[in-house]
Design a protein around this motif. Structure first.
Motif, mmCIF file in Angstrom:
data_model
loop_
_atom_site.group_PDB
_atom_site.id
_atom_site.type_symbol
_atom_site.label_atom_id
_atom_site.label_comp_id
_atom_site.label_asym_id
_atom_site.label_seq_id
_atom_site.Cartn_x
_atom_site.Cartn_y
_atom_site.Cartn_z
ATOM 1 N N ASN A 136 39.695 51.648 35.855
ATOM 2 C CA ASN A 136 40.681 52.718 35.686
ATOM 3 C C ASN A 136 42.076 52.167 35.947
ATOM 4 O O ASN A 136 42.312 51.467 36.943
ATOM 5 N N ILE A 137 43.002 52.499 35.055
ATOM 6 C CA ILE A 137 44.343 51.933 35.139
ATOM 7 C C ILE A 137 45.355 52.934 34.624
ATOM 8 O O ILE A 137 45.030 53.807 33.809
ATOM 9 N N THR A 138 46.578 52.819 35.107
ATOM 10 C CA THR A 138 47.705 53.590 34.578
ATOM 11 C C THR A 138 48.795 52.594 34.201
ATOM 12 O O THR A 138 49.276 51.840 35.056
ATOM 13 N N PHE A 139 49.154 52.563 32.932
ATOM 14 C CA PHE A 139 50.188 51.628 32.483
ATOM 15 C C PHE A 139 51.558 52.219 32.807
ATOM 16 O O PHE A 139 51.877 53.333 32.390
ATOM 17 N N PRO A 140 52.399 51.478 33.557
ATOM 18 C CA PRO A 140 53.654 52.058 34.053
ATOM 19 C C PRO A 140 54.800 52.054 33.050
ATOM 20 O O PRO A 140 55.820 52.697 33.297
ATOM 21 N N LYS A 141 54.651 51.310 31.962
ATOM 22 C CA LYS A 141 55.749 51.213 31.001
ATOM 23 C C LYS A 141 55.167 50.908 29.619
ATOM 24 O O LYS A 141 54.031 50.427 29.508
ATOM 25 N N PRO A 142 55.922 51.176 28.555
ATOM 26 C CA PRO A 142 55.423 50.853 27.216
ATOM 27 C C PRO A 142 55.492 49.358 26.938
ATOM 28 O O PRO A 142 56.074 48.592 27.708
ATOM 29 N N GLY A 143 54.875 48.975 25.818
ATOM 30 C CA GLY A 143 54.935 47.580 25.395
ATOM 31 C C GLY A 143 53.576 46.922 25.349
ATOM 32 O O GLY A 143 52.528 47.571 25.423
ATOM 33 N N MET A 144 53.605 45.607 25.228
ATOM 34 C CA MET A 144 52.392 44.813 25.122
ATOM 35 C C MET A 144 51.918 44.369 26.498
ATOM 36 O O MET A 144 52.719 43.975 27.352
ATOM 37 N N TYR A 145 50.612 44.423 26.699
ATOM 38 C CA TYR A 145 49.987 43.908 27.904
ATOM 39 C C TYR A 145 48.894 42.926 27.502
ATOM 40 O O TYR A 145 48.154 43.163 26.549
ATOM 41 N N ARG A 146 48.799 41.838 28.243
ATOM 42 C CA ARG A 146 47.696 40.902 28.056
ATOM 43 C C ARG A 146 46.677 41.151 29.156
ATOM 44 O O ARG A 146 47.023 41.287 30.340
ATOM 45 N N VAL A 147 45.418 41.210 28.754
ATOM 46 C CA VAL A 147 44.317 41.471 29.676
ATOM 47 C C VAL A 147 43.368 40.286 29.610
ATOM 48 O O VAL A 147 42.826 39.961 28.544
ATOM 49 N N LEU A 148 43.200 39.607 30.736
ATOM 50 C CA LEU A 148 42.359 38.417 30.806
ATOM 51 C C LEU A 148 41.083 38.738 31.567
ATOM 52 O O LEU A 148 41.128 39.210 32.702
ATOM 53 N N GLY A 149 39.941 38.502 30.925
ATOM 54 C CA GLY A 149 38.651 38.662 31.569
ATOM 55 C C GLY A 149 38.093 37.322 31.989
ATOM 56 O O GLY A 149 38.081 36.367 31.212
ATOM 57 N N ASP A 150 37.638 37.232 33.244
ATOM 58 C CA ASP A 150 37.090 35.996 33.808
ATOM 59 C C ASP A 150 35.710 36.350 34.359
ATOM 60 O O ASP A 150 35.604 37.087 35.344
ATOM 61 N N PHE A 151 34.644 35.848 33.717
ATOM 62 C CA PHE A 151 33.287 36.233 34.100
ATOM 63 C C PHE A 151 32.337 35.085 33.780
ATOM 64 O O PHE A 151 32.690 34.127 33.077
ATOM 65 N N TYR A 152 31.111 35.191 34.274
ATOM 66 C CA TYR A 152 30.149 34.090 34.201
ATOM 67 C C TYR A 152 28.789 34.666 33.809
ATOM 68 O O TYR A 152 28.020 35.092 34.669
ATOM 69 N N PRO A 153 28.472 34.698 32.501
ATOM 70 C CA PRO A 153 27.152 35.218 32.093
ATOM 71 C C PRO A 153 26.025 34.363 32.656
ATOM 72 O O PRO A 153 26.128 33.133 32.725
ATOM 73 N N ASP A 154 24.959 35.018 33.064
ATOM 74 C CA ASP A 154 23.805 34.307 33.600
ATOM 75 C C ASP A 154 23.256 33.353 32.546
ATOM 76 O O ASP A 154 23.057 33.718 31.393
ATOM 77 N N GLY A 155 23.035 32.094 32.936
ATOM 78 C CA GLY A 155 22.492 31.098 32.029
ATOM 79 C C GLY A 155 23.500 30.474 31.097
ATOM 80 O O GLY A 155 23.125 29.729 30.182
ATOM 81 N N ALA A 156 24.776 30.737 31.316
ATOM 82 C CA ALA A 156 25.824 30.195 30.438
ATOM 83 C C ALA A 156 26.839 29.425 31.273
ATOM 84 O O ALA A 156 26.486 28.829 32.297
ATOM 85 N N THR A 157 28.065 29.429 30.855
ATOM 86 C CA THR A 157 29.162 28.791 31.579
ATOM 87 C C THR A 157 30.256 29.825 31.811
ATOM 88 O O THR A 157 30.307 30.848 31.121
ATOM 89 N N PRO A 158 31.154 29.607 32.777
ATOM 90 C CA PRO A 158 32.229 30.574 33.036
ATOM 91 C C PRO A 158 33.087 30.802 31.793
ATOM 92 O O PRO A 158 33.337 29.893 31.008
#
Length: 289
Positions: A136-158
């Motif tokens: 849950n998020i509230t964006f404080p201003k208009p414009g472009m945002y970059r969203v980076l996901g960092d995760f590690y699937p089981d049996g794979a690589t980060p």
């Protein structure tokens, strides 16, 4: 990075994330490797001295998974609650992935950065019963945002995968960054930065030395002595890393290879007495003359 056009407000766009990484030798049976830092290797089991993760045998070759990002509501509004939903799929048959390894105490690390580099969020979506990650998020201003996901699937690589979110309205102007190594006063610490070389060069190793004080009550944050996100001023490059050398003393050392000649905003986070301290510095990176 060019702005994607006002007609695309509120739409999530896939943007390739390119990270400069030094080549590492292939995996060999009987060799234990850090999943996060594959250059850390041992003939014996143990933990990575750099990030604290358990060394593993038989790590598969790196392959990028698919991360879909959807929004509720689809039509975003400044200041209104919204939900980010991350769906992870395998790269072979696009099947939903629901099992993940814990990395630095969390299943999913998320960073959100606004195009003017004034909004910075490092937080952790929760895994829902539907197998997706929610935040849950509230964006404080208009414009472009970059969203980076960092995760590690089981049996794979980060995995490090970036998406773009556009919030309707008049966007802020592009950031005008200049070199800023000034000492920062944060929540309950001060943070100083020195780089070696003093002028970072594209494609070569830059050692980043952070001096923190006071150190009484200095403690690991999410299993590491520090976390760093480096973002180019056009938000094309996003790099998440952890200290190369740290022991709870005043100096915390990171190693960075900047991929392009841009100015990078670098956020660092350290924890003292249960309080997370966030400081940022602006680091111009030049081509080798």
């Amino acid at each position: 990075m060019a702005y994607w056009g006002r007609a695309l407000f509120g739409v999530v766009l896939l943007v390739g994330l390119m990270l400069a990484q030094a080549p590492v030798p292939p995996n060999i049976d009987g060799v234990f490797i850090c999943p996060m830092d594959p250059d850390v290797r041992s003939n014996n089991p143990g933990v990575c001295p750099r990030c604290g993760m358990k060394l593993k045998e038989g790590i598969p070759d790196p392959v990028e998974y698919h991360m879909d990002l959807s929004l509720k509501p689809r039509a975003l509004q400044v200041g209104a609650p919204a939900e980010l939903i991350f769906s992870i799929h395998d790269p072979w048959k696009d099947r939903s992935v629901t099992k993940f390894q814990v990395v630095h105490e969390k299943l999913f690390h998320m960073f959100v950065v606004s195009e003017d580099l004034k909004v910075f969020v490092h937080d952790h979506p929760y895994l829902g019963e539907d197998g997706d990650f929610h935040y849950n998020i509230t964006f404080p201003k208009p414009g472009m945002y970059r969203v980076l996901g960092d995760f590690y699937p089981d049996g794979a690589t980060p995995q490090l995968i970036a998406k773009t979110v556009l919030v309707p309205g008049d966007p802020p102007g592009p950031p005008q960054l200049t070199r800023d190594y000034s000492t920062k006063t944060t929540e309950n610490m001060t943070v100083e930065l020195v780089t070696d070389p003093p002028q970072p060069i594209v494609g070569t190793k830059t050692m980043m030395f952070f001096k923190v004080s006071p150190t009484d009550g200095f403690e690991k944050y999410l299993g590491a002595w520090g976390h760093m996100l480096a973002a180019s001023d056009d938000l094309i490059d996003l790099i998440h890393t952890h200290p190369l050398i740290a022991d709870g003393g005043p100096q915390v050392q990171f190693s960075m290879v900047f991929p392009r000649a841009r100015t990078f905003r670098v956020w660092v986070q350290f924890q003292r007495q249960g309080v997370v301290n966030t400081a940022h510095f602006d680091v111009p990176v030049k081509e080798l003359a």
